[in-house]
Write a protein that holds these residues in place. Structure first.
Motif, PDB file in Angstrom:
ATOM      1  N   ARG A 156       0.861  -1.182   0.000  1.00 47.85           N
ATOM      2  CA  ARG A 156       0.000   0.000   0.000  1.00 47.85           C
ATOM      3  C   ARG A 156       0.897   1.232   0.000  1.00 47.85           C
ATOM      4  O   ARG A 156       1.789   1.364   0.834  1.00 47.85           O
ATOM      5  N   THR A 157       0.672   2.119  -0.920  1.00 50.83           N
ATOM      6  CA  THR A 157       1.517   3.296  -1.048  1.00 50.83           C
ATOM      7  C   THR A 157       1.200   4.300   0.057  1.00 50.83           C
ATOM      8  O   THR A 157       0.116   4.283   0.660  1.00 50.83           O
ATOM      9  N   ALA A 158       2.146   5.194   0.287  1.00 53.53           N
ATOM     10  CA  ALA A 158       1.944   6.243   1.285  1.00 53.53           C
ATOM     11  C   ALA A 158       0.765   7.126   0.897  1.00 53.53           C
ATOM     12  O   ALA A 158       0.006   7.585   1.754  1.00 53.53           O
TER      13      ALA A 158
ATOM     14  N   VAL B 256      -5.643  -0.055  13.533  1.00 53.07           N
ATOM     15  CA  VAL B 256      -4.496  -0.761  12.978  1.00 53.07           C
ATOM     16  C   VAL B 256      -4.306  -2.033  13.807  1.00 53.07           C
ATOM     17  O   VAL B 256      -3.880  -1.986  14.963  1.00 53.07           O
ATOM     18  N   TRP B 257      -4.621  -3.172  13.182  1.00 49.74           N
ATOM     19  CA  TRP B 257      -4.727  -4.451  13.892  1.00 49.74           C
ATOM     20  C   TRP B 257      -3.399  -5.192  13.854  1.00 49.74           C
ATOM     21  O   TRP B 257      -3.178  -6.103  13.061  1.00 49.74           O
TER      22      TRP B 257
ATOM     23  N   VAL C   2       3.203  -1.827   5.753  1.00 48.51           N
ATOM     24  CA  VAL C   2       1.842  -1.304   5.587  1.00 48.51           C
ATOM     25  C   VAL C   2       1.448  -0.489   6.814  1.00 48.51           C
ATOM     26  O   VAL C   2       0.995   0.656   6.705  1.00 48.51           O
ATOM     27  N   SER C   3       1.632  -1.063   7.992  1.00 42.66           N
ATOM     28  CA  SER C   3       1.192  -0.388   9.218  1.00 42.66           C
ATOM     29  C   SER C   3       1.950   0.917   9.453  1.00 42.66           C
ATOM     30  O   SER C   3       1.389   1.874  10.001  1.00 42.66           O
ATOM     31  N   ALA C   4       3.223   0.985   9.016  1.00 41.89           N
ATOM     32  CA  ALA C   4       4.035   2.176   9.260  1.00 41.89           C
ATOM     33  C   ALA C   4       3.434   3.425   8.618  1.00 41.89           C
ATOM     34  O   ALA C   4       3.592   4.532   9.127  1.00 41.89           O
TER      35      ALA C   4
ATOM     36  N   PRO D  35       5.006   8.680  13.585  1.00 39.56           N
ATOM     37  CA  PRO D  35       4.828   9.875  14.414  1.00 39.56           C
ATOM     38  C   PRO D  35       4.709  11.134  13.550  1.00 39.56           C
ATOM     39  O   PRO D  35       5.251  11.207  12.452  1.00 39.56           O
ATOM     40  N   GLY D  36       3.980  12.099  14.059  1.00 40.29           N
ATOM     41  CA  GLY D  36       3.919  13.386  13.379  1.00 40.29           C
ATOM     42  C   GLY D  36       2.800  13.544  12.385  1.00 40.29           C
ATOM     43  O   GLY D  36       2.567  14.648  11.896  1.00 40.29           O
ATOM     44  N   THR D  37       2.097  12.452  12.040  1.00 35.92           N
ATOM     45  CA  THR D  37       1.003  12.587  11.080  1.00 35.92           C
ATOM     46  C   THR D  37      -0.116  13.437  11.679  1.00 35.92           C
ATOM     47  O   THR D  37      -0.454  13.287  12.860  1.00 35.92           O
ATOM     48  N   PRO D  38      -0.687  14.346  10.910  1.00 34.50           N
ATOM     49  CA  PRO D  38      -1.746  15.212  11.447  1.00 34.50           C
ATOM     50  C   PRO D  38      -3.028  14.457  11.807  1.00 34.50           C
ATOM     51  O   PRO D  38      -3.897  15.003  12.471  1.00 34.50           O
TER      52      PRO D  38
END
Length: 209
Positions: free
Chosen positions: A146-148, A163-164, A173-175, A180-183
């Protein structure tokens, strides 16, 4: 000549086995004129009416706190049943109880769109079947690339992102969802336990906080 049934046995078939519950149910049947305190059997033609009397008066419920709350909020008298498979709210299923509680929490907090990242195909299908008609779901296969950009679209779209981590979920994928830092970090819940009930309970806890 019509057949008849043992009253206590008939009540037990409906989970009305605790002594207090059986006493209250029998009293309701006596009050409705369907039997008397002396009788131990009831004619089968009376059973549909007996079922109606119990259904209209009582909310059959197990001991789980969530189910007890729902029973108390109903317009009927809570009536304890055993086994809990006879509970009108959860039917004895932890998953079902969690599904109902999750949908109620989403409604209270205005959550309409939920993203689930991870989980097996069978579990994702189960969630779609049980929750899909009440809220919008976007299920992300944790084993496929899955792309960013697509992950960012998921984060913007969803009101809640689960996020399971304990399931089929690659770190790459989970990253995209947990960095951190995502709005949108306030929307994201990392679930470390397996099971549908655990997933939904984690979502409930996040919303209630």
């Amino acid at each position: 000549m019509s057949a008849d049934k043992d009253i206590d046995g008939w009540l037990a078939e409906r989970g009305i086995t605790p002594p207090d519950s059986r006493t209250r149910a029998r009293a309701a049947l006596v009050e409705a004129g369907l039997t008397s305190s002396r009788k131990v059997r009831i004619s089968e033609p009376k059973l549909p009416r007996a079922e109606q009397v119990l259904t209209e008066r009582f909310y059959r419920v197990c001991a789980a706190s969530e189910c007890q709350q729902v029973a108390k909020a109903s317009e009927r008298e809570p009536l304890m049943v055993e086994p809990r498979s006879h509970c009108e709210h959860c039917g004895g299923s932890n998953n079902r109880r969690a599904e109902v509680a999750f949908l109620e929490a989403c409604q209270r907090h205005g959550v309409r769109r939920v993203v689930v990242v991870g989980g097996s195909p069978a579990v994702r299908e189960e969630l779609e079947n049980k929750l899909g008609g009440r809220i919008e779901l976007r299920m992300v296969d944790g084993t496929e690339r899955r792309t960013a950009g697509r992950a960012q679209s998921d984060l913007e779209w969803g009101d809640l992102v689960l996020v399971w981590g304990a399931t089929e979920l690659h770190h790459k994928v989970s990253a995209h969802y947990t960095q951190p830092g995502t709005p949108h970090r306030h929307k994201v819940v990392h679930v470390a336990r397996r099971g549908v009930a655990s997933l939904l309970e984690a979502g409930i806890s996040h919303l209630e906080r």
